[in-house]
Design an enzyme around this catalytic site. Structure first.
Site, PDB file in Angstrom:
ATOM      1  N   GLU A   1       0.837  -1.205   0.000  1.00  0.00           N
ATOM      2  CA  GLU A   1       0.000   0.000   0.000  1.00  0.00           C
ATOM      3  C   GLU A   1       0.877   1.262   0.000  1.00  0.00           C
ATOM      4  O   GLU A   1       1.842   1.355   0.758  1.00  0.00           O
ATOM      5  CB  GLU A   1      -0.882  -0.020   1.254  1.00  0.00           C
ATOM      6  CG  GLU A   1      -1.894   1.128   1.308  1.00  0.00           C
ATOM      7  CD  GLU A   1      -2.759   1.082   2.571  1.00  0.00           C
ATOM      8  OE1 GLU A   1      -2.349   0.427   3.543  1.00  0.00           O
ATOM      9  OE2 GLU A   1      -3.834   1.724   2.571  1.00  0.00           O
TER      10      GLU A   1
ATOM     11  N   LYS B   1      -9.464   2.521  -2.530  1.00  0.00           N
ATOM     12  CA  LYS B   1      -9.763   1.903  -1.231  1.00  0.00           C
ATOM     13  C   LYS B   1     -11.230   2.112  -0.869  1.00  0.00           C
ATOM     14  O   LYS B   1     -11.703   3.245  -0.822  1.00  0.00           O
ATOM     15  CB  LYS B   1      -8.839   2.549  -0.194  1.00  0.00           C
ATOM     16  CG  LYS B   1      -8.829   1.910   1.176  1.00  0.00           C
ATOM     17  CD  LYS B   1      -7.632   2.467   1.988  1.00  0.00           C
ATOM     18  CE  LYS B   1      -7.475   1.881   3.350  1.00  0.00           C
ATOM     19  NZ  LYS B   1      -6.137   2.214   3.943  1.00  0.00           N
TER      20      LYS B   1
ATOM     21  N   CYS C   1      -5.968  -2.671   2.088  1.00  0.00           N
ATOM     22  CA  CYS C   1      -5.766  -2.573   3.542  1.00  0.00           C
ATOM     23  C   CYS C   1      -6.992  -2.869   4.408  1.00  0.00           C
ATOM     24  O   CYS C   1      -7.400  -4.014   4.525  1.00  0.00           O
ATOM     25  CB  CYS C   1      -5.153  -1.212   3.883  1.00  0.00           C
ATOM     26  SG  CYS C   1      -4.402  -1.185   5.549  1.00  0.00           S
TER      27      CYS C   1
END
Lengths: 402, 402
Positions: free
Chosen positions: A128, A204, A241
């Protein structure tokens, strides 16, 4: 480089401890139960060619390689793909000029992509926001937002060169500056095809607002849905994530057809390490795709102190990123992991046909009852939703609660 | 009783192997990473009173006990509840008369509930269809369907007696004969309140149709939704067996308010053992409730041979039920498990306040974006759904696929 040194860790990895102490027969059984190594179809380690070993040794990173096979079929040929994931510490102190910091990381990454190329990796994913320290804990804007780049910026151009050089699909998770839409910042993954073209981007979906991860200071939730990228080496989704805690996020990437889902992450031990070996494997085994889980490594020290909303004194780092990047299989097995303390490249040769084979075996999709859940969630999001609770009518008649 | 003996197993449990070989310092770190034992709030084992030890020894079952605490709050008192789960082998050969087989199991169970009562258990759950062998692999109707009972039948009446005796909520998973609706059979869990009243029932939502588990020969999917039972000792959901592979099923029990979800199961090693330690923990940590996972134990031999749809010769058993019943916490930790080879009672003292405390910490519900997924699933179940796939436009221009 005091600011990027790794503090001493008690163990390098769980696997290494198990292998050190447990006798072979019992170890085999422990690994079968813990890691699903019972199919006779996962080879735990593949040989690493000498040129790769030398490069890794010279540049101080670890290389781990494994193989997961599938059954032969009559009508489909095997679809053998080598998947790679890279974990790394930052390359220069966070007090260095922004572009120097960026170049220090790029230089590290380049050598690891060279190693991946030498190993014949087809699809690679970095960690990330790989091109910067994970500075969101500071809640400061500058200089950290200066690491953000447009999708076609310097970081992507570097990735495109590497993709062309090795005929490799590369997923590049980055901090994106969207110049078209109000110069907003996003936590993005750019997917670069094996011909060096930008296929598209994913963002995300779930943004943490917890402890040191107050990331909504910088960017908001994706509005791009759950895109799956059809590359020459298979269909790829990216669950960035914190999205790994959301089973619906994993599900949507699966229902859109993913054969490989990457989970580029940045997470520290105190918070999440016992979850790291659980959530991605659950996603792989219930959605029947391969997962590549990537966590950065090392401890990042920042120039100014910050607090973490936990009543503790201000500090300048937020813990040790424990690496441990690994692969989960669409069935119940997983690959060996990278270490908790060093840079590394983890490569897994897989047959993508395994995804459908496991679906055929377990029937999770066939028995998924998605209509039921579409209705359930539609009702649930109604502000007047009444949960389906059946109360013991005798509670009020007696008074035997403690 | 050759037909119910346990074949030799290589290890009794993973934990016992780890504890036997790994030195204390490293063991602590391994357990932190594997089992989340890092909060200082889980006590791995509580003392077992002598009368319970004696009863367990005399009746040949194991007792494991642990405690998971929560932080004190200002406005809510702790809600301390002792949860119990029981795993057991059948009590008599499958060739014995049906009612003799039933009584042999009830006699075993009664002693274990006595032990649970002596330990002060408040909420107890038995294994899936606890009152019979798991005969669905045979695909024969008789005598197996004769084990089915109405919700208020003999098995429930026994449970009601025990519930009253110990002021205990008991979840009784059973094969139900629904006399009102065409005498159909269901895989059901009856929830009996601490006053001995039947609060209600839940049924299995996802029915396996795989390998030896062709259970749709006997019963269909529940139409009762995802009921949560509000008892004097907290809110309880029951996710029966194969439903543990379905993240949406776990989610719905959570969104309806469960603080404890039981997963009474019957599953064998070759098939699912590496998933056993993953799926329930993932459910607990992402939905933030306690999970009690229960698997029966032993190998059940049937009088007539049957095949398993896997190309292998006909056989009379379908493998070893590996027990290993354990608790998962709403955060990232889990309790010790029962053994893979023997009957057992696992008790965990918890503070139900932990559920909300973890929700407050991690914010998974706040960041869940359920509206997005209600829309996604509604679109997905449309027969004309087009998955969100972004194809590399250069695939057709080049021909570099292997």
């Amino acid at each position: 480089m005091d600011s990027i040194k790794v503090p001493p860790q008690k163990i390098e990895s769980v696997e290494k401890v198990l292998e050190k102490y447990i006798p072979e027969d019992e170890l085999k059984e422990v690994k079968r139960i813990l890691y699903g190594l019972n199919r006779g179809q996962i080879v735990e380690s593949l040989p690493i060619p000498e040129n790769v070993s030398k490069l890794a040794q010279a540049s101080n990173f670890e290389v781990v390689s494994s193989k997961i096979t599938a059954e032969p079929e009559q009508l489909r040929k095997p679809r053998i793909v080598k998947i790679g994931i890279i974990q790394n510490a930052i390359g220069a102190p966070t007090t260095d000029p922004v572009h120097d910091q960026y170049m220090a990381i790029q230089n590290k990454i380049e050598k690891m992509i060279d190693a991946a190329g030498a190993l014949g990796v087809n699809v690679l994913c970095l960690q990330e926001t790989w091109h910067m320290p994970f500075a969101f804990c500071t809640r400061e804007r500058y200089p950290w937002v200066e690491f953000a780049q447009p999708v076609d910026g310097e970081a992507t151009q570097f990735i495109q060169r590497m993709a062309r050089k090795y005929n490799m699909v590369i997923v590049s998770p980055m901090l994106e500056r969207d110049l078209v839409h109000g110069s907003t910042i996003h936590n993005t993954a750019v997917v670069v095809g094996n011909n060096g073209n930008i296929i598209g981007k994913s963002r995300k979906n779930h943004i943490p607002r917890t402890g040191d991860f107050n990331e909504s200071t910088y960017y908001m939730e994706s509005t791009l849905g759950h895109p799956v990228f059809e590359t020459v080496y298979g269909k790829i989704g990216i669950n960035i994530c914190y999205g790994r805690h959301h089973n619906l996020n994993w599900l949507a990437y699966g229902l859109n057809g993913s054969e490989i889902v990457f989970n580029p992450s940045a997470t520290v031990g105190e918070l999440s390490e016992p979850m790291w070996g659980v959530e991605a494997r659950n996603a792989a085994m219930t959605n029947n795709y391969f997962v590549g889980s990537i966590n950065r490594v090392g401890t990042e020290h920042f120039p100014n102190e910050f607090t973490s909303g936990n009543g503790k004194p201000a500090h300048k780092d937020f813990g040790h990123f424990y690496g441990s990047s690994y692969f989960s299989s669409p069935d119940n097995c997983r690959s060996p992991g990278l270490s908790r303390v060093s840079d590394g490249l983890n490569v897994c040769e897989v047959d993508l046909n395994l995804c459908q084979q496991v679906k055929d075996k377990w029937n999770f999709q066939m028995t998924g009852r998605y209509e039921l859940y579409a209705q359930f969630l539609t009702k649930y999001v109604d502000p007047n939703y009444q949960p389906q609770i059946i109360k013991d009518p005798s509670i009020n008649q007696h008074s035997n609660q403690k």
